[in-house]
Enzyme design. Structure first.
Site, mmCIF file in Angstrom:
data_model
loop_
_atom_site.group_PDB
_atom_site.id
_atom_site.type_symbol
_atom_site.label_atom_id
_atom_site.label_comp_id
_atom_site.label_asym_id
_atom_site.label_seq_id
_atom_site.Cartn_x
_atom_site.Cartn_y
_atom_site.Cartn_z
ATOM 1 N N ILE B 12 0.833 -1.202 0.000
ATOM 2 C CA ILE B 12 0.000 0.000 0.000
ATOM 3 C C ILE B 12 0.875 1.264 0.000
ATOM 4 O O ILE B 12 0.738 2.136 -0.864
ATOM 5 C CB ILE B 12 -0.964 -0.007 1.213
ATOM 6 C CG1 ILE B 12 -1.911 -1.222 1.129
ATOM 7 C CG2 ILE B 12 -1.745 1.299 1.300
ATOM 8 C CD1 ILE B 12 -2.831 -1.241 -0.080
ATOM 9 N N THR B 40 3.097 -7.542 6.141
ATOM 10 C CA THR B 40 2.134 -8.503 5.604
ATOM 11 C C THR B 40 2.352 -8.757 4.114
ATOM 12 O O THR B 40 2.076 -9.845 3.609
ATOM 13 C CB THR B 40 0.709 -7.974 5.862
ATOM 14 O OG1 THR B 40 0.557 -7.813 7.270
ATOM 15 C CG2 THR B 40 -0.340 -8.918 5.347
ATOM 16 N N HIS B 49 -7.387 -11.623 -6.390
ATOM 17 C CA HIS B 49 -8.785 -12.054 -6.367
ATOM 18 C C HIS B 49 -9.566 -11.347 -7.456
ATOM 19 O O HIS B 49 -9.359 -10.162 -7.699
ATOM 20 C CB HIS B 49 -9.411 -11.712 -5.017
ATOM 21 C CG HIS B 49 -8.796 -12.441 -3.869
ATOM 22 N ND1 HIS B 49 -9.014 -13.773 -3.642
ATOM 23 C CD2 HIS B 49 -7.953 -12.030 -2.889
ATOM 24 C CE1 HIS B 49 -8.348 -14.151 -2.567
ATOM 25 N NE2 HIS B 49 -7.689 -13.107 -2.081
ATOM 26 N N LYS B 249 -13.389 -20.590 7.033
ATOM 27 C CA LYS B 249 -13.223 -20.085 5.687
ATOM 28 C C LYS B 249 -12.590 -21.097 4.735
ATOM 29 O O LYS B 249 -12.632 -20.941 3.522
ATOM 30 C CB LYS B 249 -12.398 -18.806 5.720
ATOM 31 C CG LYS B 249 -12.940 -17.833 4.694
ATOM 32 C CD LYS B 249 -12.257 -16.527 4.617
ATOM 33 C CE LYS B 249 -12.577 -15.957 3.251
ATOM 34 N NZ LYS B 249 -11.540 -15.222 2.637
ATOM 35 N N ILE B 335 -6.460 -2.725 5.911
ATOM 36 C CA ILE B 335 -6.271 -3.195 4.530
ATOM 37 C C ILE B 335 -5.877 -4.673 4.573
ATOM 38 O O ILE B 335 -4.723 -5.049 4.389
ATOM 39 C CB ILE B 335 -5.203 -2.361 3.783
ATOM 40 C CG1 ILE B 335 -5.426 -0.861 3.991
ATOM 41 C CG2 ILE B 335 -5.207 -2.727 2.302
ATOM 42 C CD1 ILE B 335 -6.703 -0.311 3.401
ATOM 43 N N GLU B 336 -6.865 -5.488 4.857
ATOM 44 C CA GLU B 336 -6.624 -6.935 4.834
ATOM 45 C C GLU B 336 -7.033 -7.451 3.452
ATOM 46 O O GLU B 336 -7.319 -6.681 2.552
ATOM 47 C CB GLU B 336 -7.409 -7.619 5.958
ATOM 48 C CG GLU B 336 -8.898 -7.427 5.864
ATOM 49 C CD GLU B 336 -9.661 -8.172 6.964
ATOM 50 O OE1 GLU B 336 -9.140 -9.180 7.468
ATOM 51 O OE2 GLU B 336 -10.771 -7.751 7.306
ATOM 52 N N SER B 337 -7.059 -8.759 3.289
ATOM 53 C CA SER B 337 -7.416 -9.306 1.985
ATOM 54 C C SER B 337 -8.779 -8.765 1.563
ATOM 55 O O SER B 337 -9.678 -8.677 2.407
ATOM 56 C CB SER B 337 -7.464 -10.836 2.067
ATOM 57 O OG SER B 337 -7.552 -11.361 0.776
ATOM 58 N N CYS B 401 20.060 -24.285 -6.341
ATOM 59 C CA CYS B 401 18.672 -24.753 -6.466
ATOM 60 C C CYS B 401 17.878 -23.909 -7.460
ATOM 61 O O CYS B 401 17.101 -24.429 -8.230
ATOM 62 C CB CYS B 401 17.966 -24.732 -5.128
ATOM 63 S SG CYS B 401 18.793 -25.660 -3.845
ATOM 64 N N CYS B 441 24.242 -21.736 -0.184
ATOM 65 C CA CYS B 441 24.723 -20.442 -0.660
ATOM 66 C C CYS B 441 24.884 -19.405 0.439
ATOM 67 O O CYS B 441 25.440 -18.348 0.185
ATOM 68 C CB CYS B 441 23.866 -19.939 -1.818
ATOM 69 S SG CYS B 441 22.131 -19.773 -1.425
HETATM 70 C C1 LIG Z 1 -2.651 -14.662 5.516
HETATM 71 C C2 LIG Z 1 -2.944 -13.548 4.547
HETATM 72 C C3 LIG Z 1 -3.326 -13.850 3.246
HETATM 73 C C4 LIG Z 1 -3.623 -12.832 2.359
HETATM 74 N N1 LIG Z 1 -3.924 -13.147 1.075
HETATM 75 C C5 LIG Z 1 -4.197 -12.163 0.197
HETATM 76 C C6 LIG Z 1 -4.502 -12.464 -1.151
HETATM 77 O O1 LIG Z 1 -4.422 -13.619 -1.567
HETATM 78 N N2 LIG Z 1 -4.850 -11.464 -1.997
HETATM 79 C C7 LIG Z 1 -4.917 -10.181 -1.572
HETATM 80 O O2 LIG Z 1 -5.271 -9.328 -2.346
HETATM 81 N N3 LIG Z 1 -4.588 -9.853 -0.300
HETATM 82 C C8 LIG Z 1 -4.233 -10.817 0.584
HETATM 83 N N4 LIG Z 1 -3.895 -10.493 1.865
HETATM 84 C C9 LIG Z 1 -3.912 -9.106 2.253
HETATM 85 C C10 LIG Z 1 -2.669 -8.364 1.808
HETATM 86 O O3 LIG Z 1 -1.512 -9.141 2.065
HETATM 87 C C11 LIG Z 1 -2.586 -7.057 2.547
HETATM 88 O O4 LIG Z 1 -3.761 -6.381 2.333
HETATM 89 C C12 LIG Z 1 -1.453 -6.159 2.083
HETATM 90 O O5 LIG Z 1 -0.222 -6.849 2.020
HETATM 91 C C13 LIG Z 1 -1.350 -5.006 3.025
HETATM 92 O O6 LIG Z 1 -0.301 -4.198 2.660
HETATM 93 P P1 LIG Z 1 0.095 -2.987 3.576
HETATM 94 O O7 LIG Z 1 1.083 -2.235 2.813
HETATM 95 O O8 LIG Z 1 -1.102 -2.339 4.070
HETATM 96 O O9 LIG Z 1 0.719 -3.664 4.887
HETATM 97 P P2 LIG Z 1 2.219 -4.198 5.194
HETATM 98 O O10 LIG Z 1 2.747 -4.981 4.078
HETATM 99 O O11 LIG Z 1 2.140 -4.823 6.508
HETATM 100 O O12 LIG Z 1 3.019 -2.866 5.245
HETATM 101 C C14 LIG Z 1 3.055 -2.026 6.359
HETATM 102 C C15 LIG Z 1 4.460 -1.546 6.532
HETATM 103 O O13 LIG Z 1 4.486 -0.539 7.518
HETATM 104 C C16 LIG Z 1 5.628 -0.696 8.320
HETATM 105 N N5 LIG Z 1 5.360 -0.066 9.598
HETATM 106 C C17 LIG Z 1 4.446 -0.422 10.511
HETATM 107 N N6 LIG Z 1 4.486 0.388 11.563
HETATM 108 C C18 LIG Z 1 5.432 1.313 11.333
HETATM 109 C C19 LIG Z 1 5.946 2.391 12.063
HETATM 110 N N7 LIG Z 1 5.466 2.702 13.261
HETATM 111 N N8 LIG Z 1 6.945 3.113 11.533
HETATM 112 C C20 LIG Z 1 7.444 2.798 10.305
HETATM 113 N N9 LIG Z 1 6.996 1.781 9.575
HETATM 114 C C21 LIG Z 1 6.004 1.031 10.073
HETATM 115 C C22 LIG Z 1 5.760 -2.180 8.398
HETATM 116 O O14 LIG Z 1 7.066 -2.568 8.765
HETATM 117 C C23 LIG Z 1 5.382 -2.623 7.007
HETATM 118 O O15 LIG Z 1 6.479 -2.700 6.141
HETATM 119 C C24 LIG Z 1 -3.565 -11.492 2.772
HETATM 120 C C25 LIG Z 1 -3.129 -11.211 4.061
HETATM 121 C C26 LIG Z 1 -2.794 -12.227 4.929
HETATM 122 C C27 LIG Z 1 -2.274 -11.914 6.283
#
Ligand SMILES: Cc1cc2nc3c(=O)[nH]c(=O)nc-3n(C[C@H](O)[C@H](O)[C@H](O)COP(=O)(O)OP(=O)(O)OC[C@H]3O[C@@H](n4cnc5c(N)ncnc54)[C@H](O)[C@@H]3O)c2cc1C
Ligand SMILES: Cc1cc2nc3c(=O)[nH]c(=O)nc-3n(C[C@H](O)[C@H](O)[C@H](O)COP(=O)(O)OP(=O)(O)OC[C@H]3O[C@@H](n4cnc5c(N)ncnc54)[C@H](O)[C@@H]3O)c2cc1C
Lengths: 421, 476
Positions: B12, B40, B49, B249, B335-337, B401, B441
Site C-alpha cells: 500500500i 504482511t 482475487h 473459511k 487493509i486486509e485481503s 537450487c 549459498c
Molecule cells: C494470511 C494472509 C493472506 C492474504 N492473502 C491475500 C490475497 O491472496 N490477496 C490479496 O489481495 N490480499 C491478501 N492479503 C492481504 C494483503 O496481504 C494485505 O492487504 C497487504 O499486504 C497489506 O499491505 P500494507 O502495505 O497495508 O501492509 P504491510 O505490508 O504490513 O506494510 C506495512 C508496513 O508498515 C511498516 N510499519 C508499521 N508500523 C510502522 C511504524 N510505526 N513506523 C514505520 N513503519 C512502520 C511495516 O514494517 C510494514 O512494512 C492477505 C493477508 C494475509 C495476512
C-alpha cells in the site's frame, strides 16, 4: 558445439574416481565439470580425520583424501573445468554449463553424474516457530567454521544425529561453543556408531532419542528451542515439553541426492533413495547416462563412494566403446520385510558371472536377522547379522555362481529374516 | 519540509508512493524494517482475487474489482511476476445454492467470466482435485502475483521517480505543528510534512490513535502456510479455494508465480502484532484441511513454512481517506485481503485525493517503466553469452537450487532500494528460496553482501534489527 566422449558432472571423490578408472581403461577424451573453484567436493570442508581407512589403510583428513585423487587426475592430465556449473542436460546428452568465461554447449557420448547431495532444510521437517537467524544446516555450519573461519553461534542445540551433526558437535566444542544437546526423532541414530562415541560421549553431550524440536523462539536471533518426546507414531507428547536456551540450532536431518539435472534429462528417479534407478552397470534408463556417489544414494563412507565410482568409470568406458552393455532385459529387485532399497535396483539378464556387490539399507534397527537374496524359489545368499540399522549401509558381495543365478532369475527378492522364526 | 511522508513500505505505502511520483512534489517513505515489503506484503496468498468474495457495496468490493483489472498493465510496465491462472471455489455439497450466491455477488460487484461447473469438469482441468468435490465456481480472471517482487518493483520505480526511502525508521509519534505534521522516530530523528500517509498495516490503528480522536481497532489475525517444492507443480495450476462453511473459511492450494505450491492460510486471532512464528497446531490444521482439496498432497514436498498477519478491522472494511479531525493525516486502515489485489486501485485513488488536496501538478518526467533484474535461468543462449561477456559475474552460479548468478545478486544489492541482508537478496533474486533453503549459498551470499556493502561479515544480518548470522571468528 564441443564434443567429448565422457563428461563427468561434479569433481568430488565420485567424479574423480570415475575419471581415473575410465582413463585407466583407455578413455582419454574425458572432461570433468566442477562448479566450485577446487576439485574435491564436500571433502574440502571435512577437515577431521577418519577418511580412507578402507582405501589407503591410513587415517586422512577429507582434503588429504581428496588430494590423493586430484594428484592421480593430474598425473593423467585429465581435463577439468572449475567454477563451471552444469545447468542443464538433455536426454540426448547435450550439456549446458556456465562459467565466468561464458556458456558451454557440450555433446557427450556418455555422461557420469556425480553431483553429490545436499542437506534437508528445516522446512522439510516442518518445525514450527520463529524465522530468526541462527538456524543452520550442519554442513553450512561446517563450511562457515572450517573454510571461512567464523562461528555460527555460541550455544548450540543439534537436531538430528546424522554424521555431520555429530562431527559438528565436537567441532563446535573445540571452538569454545557449548553444545547443549543432540535431539534425535528416532529411537536410534542414523550416524555411525564411532561418531557417537568420539563426538558426543567423549564430551558428555546428551543425545536424546525419540525427541524432537517443536518450537523455535526468538524474534531476530534464535533465543531458545522447545523440545518434546515423541510417541511411537513420532507425534510429540506435548506434556513432555521443555525449553532449552540457545542461540543456534543446527540441523542434521538427512541428505538428499542432487538430481535436478537427472530429472531434466528424463532419468527415472527412485522415490526412496531420491537418486536414479540404475542397473548393475550403474546406468540409468537413459542410455549412456550413469550415476555414482552420493547423487545415486547417500553413502556413509567416502571409500564406498569411490569404489562405486570406479565401477561407473569402467562401465562408461565400455559403453562408449560399443561393448553393447545395454542389449539385455533387466529384472527389478523387490525389497521386502525391512529392506528399504538396493543399489543397483535392476539386474541385467545375461550370463556374466563377474562378482557383484548389492548395496542396501534397512528401514529400522533389527537384531539377529538374516539378510537374504532369493532368486525365484532358491535362497542364493544368506548372512547372519547380529544387528542392522538404517545408519549403516549393508554390502552383499555375491560370488560368480550366485551372480549367475541372480542374472537368470525371473524374480529377485531381498529381505530380512528374523532368525527366531 | 516534505509534501508527503508515507509511513510503511508494504504494497500500500509503496504503491501510493509511486502513484504520487506522477505528480511534482517532495515525497519520503519511512519504514521501520531494513527493507521494503517486510510486513504482511511478504507473507500472504498472493492471489489477485477477481472480486466475487467481497460484500456488495463495500470499499473492498470496489477497489478489488478495479484493482484486479489493473494488474496486467502494471505487471508489464514494471516487470514483476503475475499470471492470470483462474480459480475454483470448491464445494463438497450437492446443494449448489451457496455457489450461486457467490456467483451473483460476483456479478453484482462487476466481476466477469464467472461460471459454475461440475466436479468432473473441475477434475478435467485439475485431475488432483478430490473426488468429493461436487461443484465449483470458476473465476477465469483470478490471478497470482509475487507480492514482494511486486512491492520491490514498485518501490524501485518510485525511487527512480525521486521518491526517497529511509529504513530502520520506526515512527513512534505524530504531532500537529502549526499547518503541518511532524513524525517522530524511535531513533530520535523527526521529519515534517504537509501530509502524512498512514500505511503502516497492522499498526495503522495505533498510529492513527496517537493523534486522532476517532479511534480504530485492528485485530491481528495470523495465517500460516506451507510451501512445496517446484517438483510438485503438477498438483495444480489453478487456484483452489474451498467454499466457506460453518467450520470456517477453508484454506487454499495454489500455485505461486514461480511454480511452487502454496498451502494455507490458517486463521487465528493473536495479541502480539509482530508474532509471525508458525505453530505446530496451525501447520497441522492447514495440512489437514488442504488434504480435503487434494488428497494426494505430499507432506515430504514441503520446503518451508511461514505466516502473515491480517490487519483485520472490527469495521470489516477498508478505511481509506483523510482523517476527519487531523489535518493532513491520510489513513489506510484495515487493509486486509483483498488488499493486495486492490492495491493499484487504492493507490491511484489515494494519490489523486492527496494531489488535489496539495494542489500538485503533474510530473511530466514520470518514468513508468522499470526493468526486472535479468535472471540467468530465464535467458536464451545468445543473450546469456552476451551478458556474460559484458559482465562475467553472470556466469558464476551462487544458488544451485534456483540457478542464481553472482551478477544477479550484486544487481539486487546495487538497486535502489537495494538488498541489505539475506532475506532482501532472497526476495529479489530467489537465491536461497529453493529446496535447500540457503543451505549451500549462505556463506557465499554473506561474502558478496559484505564486499558490496563494505561491512564486516559479522555485521551482515538475515533481516536487519540484530538478526546477525555469525558470532565472531573461530579460535586461531
Ligand atoms: C494470511 C494472509 C493472506 C492474504 N492473502 C491475500 C490475497 O491472496 N490477496 C490479496 O489481495 N490480499 C491478501 N492479503 C492481504 C494483503 O496481504 C494485505 O492487504 C497487504 O499486504 C497489506 O499491505 P500494507 O502495505 O497495508 O501492509 P504491510 O505490508 O504490513 O506494510 C506495512 C508496513 O508498515 C511498516 N510499519 C508499521 N508500523 C510502522 C511504524 N510505526 N513506523 C514505520 N513503519 C512502520 C511495516 O514494517 C510494514 O512494512 C492477505 C493477508 C494475509 C495476512
Ligand atoms: C559433512 C560431511 C561429513 C562427512 N564425513 C565423512 C567421514 O568422516 N568419513 C567418510 O568416509 N565420509 C564422510 N563423508 C562422506 C563423503 O564425504 C561423501 O560420501 C563423499 O564426499 C561423496 O562424494 P561425491 O563425489 O558423491 O559427492 P561430493 O563430495 O558432494 O561431490 C559432488 C561435486 O559435484 C559438484 N557438482 C554438483 N552439481 C554440479 C553441477 N551442476 N555442475 C558442476 N558441478 C557440480 C559439487 O560442487 C561437488 O564438488 C562426509 C560427508 C559430508 C557431507
Amino acid at each position: 558445439m564441443e564434443k567429448h566422449n565422457l563428461v563427468i558432472v561434479g569433481g568430488g571423490p565420485a567424479g574423480l574416481a570415475a575419471a581415473i578408472s575410465a582413463y585407466d581403461m583407455g578413455e582419454t577424451d574425458i572432461i570433468i565439470l566442477e562448479r566450485e573453484s577446487k576439485l574435491g567436493g564436500i571433502l574440502n570442508q571435512c577437515i577431521h580425520n577418519g577418511f580412507g581407512l578402507h582405501t589407503f589403510n591410513e587415517e586422512l583428513t577429507g582434503p588429504e583424501y581428496a588430494q590423493r585423487f586430484i594428484d592421480e587426475v593430474n598425473k593423467r592430465n585429465i581435463k577439468y573445468l572449475l567454477d563451471t556449473t552444469v545447468i542443464n542436460i538433455t536426454n540426448d546428452k547435450h550439456i549446458k554449463a556456465l562459467s565466468t568465461s561464458g556458456l558451454y554447449n557440450i555433446e557427450a557420448k556418455a555422461i557420469i553424474l556425480s553431483c553429490g547431495c545436499r542437506e534437508r532444510p528445516r522446512g522439510a521437517i516442518n518445525i514450527a516457530g520463529s524465522r530468526a537467524s541462527g538456524i543452520y544446516s550442519a554442513g553450512t555450519a561446517q563450511k562457515l567454521v572450517n573454510i571461512d573461519g567464523y562461528m555460527p553461534g555460541k550455544e548450540v542445540v543439534i537436531l538430528g544425529s546424522g554424521d555431520i551433526g555429530l562431527i559438528m558437535a565436537r567441532r563446535m566444542i573445540f571452538e569454545g561453543a557449548k553444545v547443549k544437546a543432540v535431539i534425535e526423532l528416532m529411537p536410534y541414530s542414523s550416524g555411525l556408531n564411532r561418531n557417537i562415541v568420539q563426538c558426543l560421549n567423549d564430551f558428555n553431550i546428551p543425545l536424546l532419542f525419540s525427541h524432537t524440536v517443536i518450537d523455535i523462539k526468538g524474534k531476530n536471533r534464535v533465543e531458545s528451542v522447545v523440545i518434546a518426546e515423541v510417541d511411537e507414531k513420532l507425534n510429540p507428547k506435548l506434556e513432555t515439553k521443555q525449553e532449552i536456551k540457545c542461540d543456534t540450532l543446527l540441523l542434521s536431518v538427512g541428505l538428499l541426492p542432487e538430481n535436478e539435472l537427472a530429472r531434466g534429462a528424463d532419468v527415472n528417479l527412485s522415490r526412496i533413495t531420491r537418486g536414479a534407478i540404475v542397473d548393475d552397470n550403474l546406468m540409468t534408463n537413459i542410455e549412456g547416462i550413469f550415476e555414482c556417489g552420493n547423487v545415486l544414494h547417500v553413502h556413509d563412507l567416502v571409500d564406498y563412494v569411490c569404489e562405486e565410482a570406479k565401477e561407473a568409470g569402467i562401465k562408461a568406458y565400455e559403453y562408449i566403446n560399443n561393448k553393447d552393455i545395454n542389449n539385455y532385459s533387466k529384472t527389478e529387485i523387490i525389497c521386502e520385510n525391512g529392506v528399504r532399497y538396493t543399489v543397483p535396483e535392476l539386474i541385467i539378464k545375461n550370463n556374466d558371472n563377474i562378482p557383484l556387490t548389492l548395496k542396501l539399507r534397512v528401514g529400522n534397527v533389527y537384531k539377529k536377522v538374516k539378510l537374504e537374496v532369493k532368486c525365484d524359489d532358491e535362497i542364493i545368499y544368506s548372512r547372519l547379522r547380529p544387528v542392522v540399522a538404517p545408519g549403516e549401509m549393508e554390502k552383499l558381495d555375491l560370488k560368480p555362481d550366485q551372480v549367475l543365478k541372480l542374472r537368470n532369475a525371473n524374480t529377485i527378492k531381498v529381505y530380512l529374516r528374523s532368525i527366531e522364526e | 519540509m516534505y509534501d508527503c511522508i508515507i509511513i510503511g513500505s508494504g504494497i500500500i505505502g509503496s504503491s501510493i508512493a509511486r502513484e504520487l511520483s506522477k505528480y511534482k512534489g517532495n515525497f519520503l517513505v519511512l519504514e521501520k524494517e531494513n527493507d521494503v515489503s517486510c510486513g504482511t506484503t511478504k507473507a500472504n496468498s498472493g492471489i489477485v482475487h477477481a472480486g466475487f468474495d467481497a460484500k456488495v457495496g463495500t470499499l473492498k468490493a470496489k477497489f478489488n474489482v478495479k484493482g484486479a483489472k489493473m494488474f496486467e498493465k502494471l505487471a508489464s510496465e514494471l516487470e514483476f511476476p503475475y499470471k492470470k491462472n483462474g480459480a475454483f471455489v470448491l464445494s463438497f455439497d450437492d446443494d449448489k445454492t451457496p455457489l450461486e450466491d457467490l456467483l451473483n455477488k460476483g456479478r453484482s460487484n462487476g466481476v466477469d467470466n464467472l461460471s459454475i461447473i461440475s466436479g468432473d469438469e473441475v477434475r478435467k482441468i485439475e485431475p488432483n482435485v478430490s473426488k468429493e468435490v461436487k461443484y465449483a465456481l470458476y473465476a477465469k480472471d483470478s490471478g497470482i502475483v509475487s507480492p514482494y517482487e511486486m512491492c520491490i518493483a514498485i518501490s524501485e520505480n518510485a525511487s527512480t521517480n525521486n521518491v526517497k526511502f529511509e529504513f530502520l525508521k520506526e515512527i513512534v509519534d505524530i504531532k500537529t505543528n502549526k499547518d503541518h505534521l511532524k513524525v517522530l522516530c524511535k531513533d530520535g530523528t523527526h521529519y515534517e510534512s504537509k501530509v502524512v500517509i498512514n500505511a503502516s498495516g497492522v499498526y495503522s490503528d495505533e498510529l492513527n490513535n496517537k493523534i486522532s480522536n476517532i479511534k480504530y481497532k485492528i485485530v491481528p489475525r495470523k495465517g500460516e502456510y506451507c510451501l512445496l517444492d517446484k517438483e510438485y507443480s503438477y498438483i495444480t495450476s489453478t487456484t483452489l479455494f474451498q467454499l466457506p462453511t460453518k467450520m470456517g473459511k477453508g484454506i487454499l492450494v495454489a500455485p505461486t508465480t514461480h511454480s511452487n505450491i502454496l498451502v494455507g492460510p490458517s486463521a487465528l486471532d493473536i495479541i502480539d502484532k509482530s508474532d509471525t512464528d508458525t505453530t505446530y497446531e496451525g501447520l497441522n490444521e492447514v495440512w489437514a484441511k488442504a488434504l480435503l482439496t487434494v488428497p494426494s498432497l505430499p507432506k515430504g514436498g514441503i520446503i518451508t513454512q511461514f505466516s502473515g498477519i491480517r490487519a483485520h478491522s472490527i469495521d470489516d472494511d477498508f478505511t481509506i481517506g483523510f482523517s476527519s479531525d487531523v489535518k493532513g493525516l491520510y489513513n489506510l486502515i484495515g487493509i486486509e485481503s483483498p488488499g493486495l489485489a486492490s492495491s493499484p486501485a487504492i493507490a491511484e485513488y489515494a494519490a489523486k485525493e492527496i494531489a488535489d488536496y496539495l494542489k500538485l501538478s503533474k510530473n511530466e518526467n514520470f518514468i513508468a517503466k522499470r526493468s526486472a533484474i535479468k535472471h540467468v535461468r530465464n535467458m536464451n543462449d545468445k543473450d546469456l553469452s552476451l551478458l556474460i561477456k559484458e559482465n562475467k559475474d553472470y556466469g558464476h552460479i551462487i544458488c544451485r537450487c534456483e540457478v542464481v548468478s553472482e551478477g544477479e545478486i550484486k544487481e539486487a544489492i546495487r538497486r535502489n532500494p537495494g538488498a541489505k541482508d539475506l532475506d532482501g537478496i532472497k526476495r529479489r533474486v530467489r537465491a536461497g528460496m529453493g529446496r535447500c533453503q540457503m543451505g549451500f549459498c549462505t556463506p557465499k551470499i554473506l561474502e558478496i553482501l559484505s564486499q558490496e556493502l563494505g561491512l564486516d561479515l559479522e555485521n551482515i544480518t538475515k533481516k536487519g534489527n540484530g538478526s546477525v548470522l555469525l558470532e565472531g571468528r573461530i579460535k586461531e
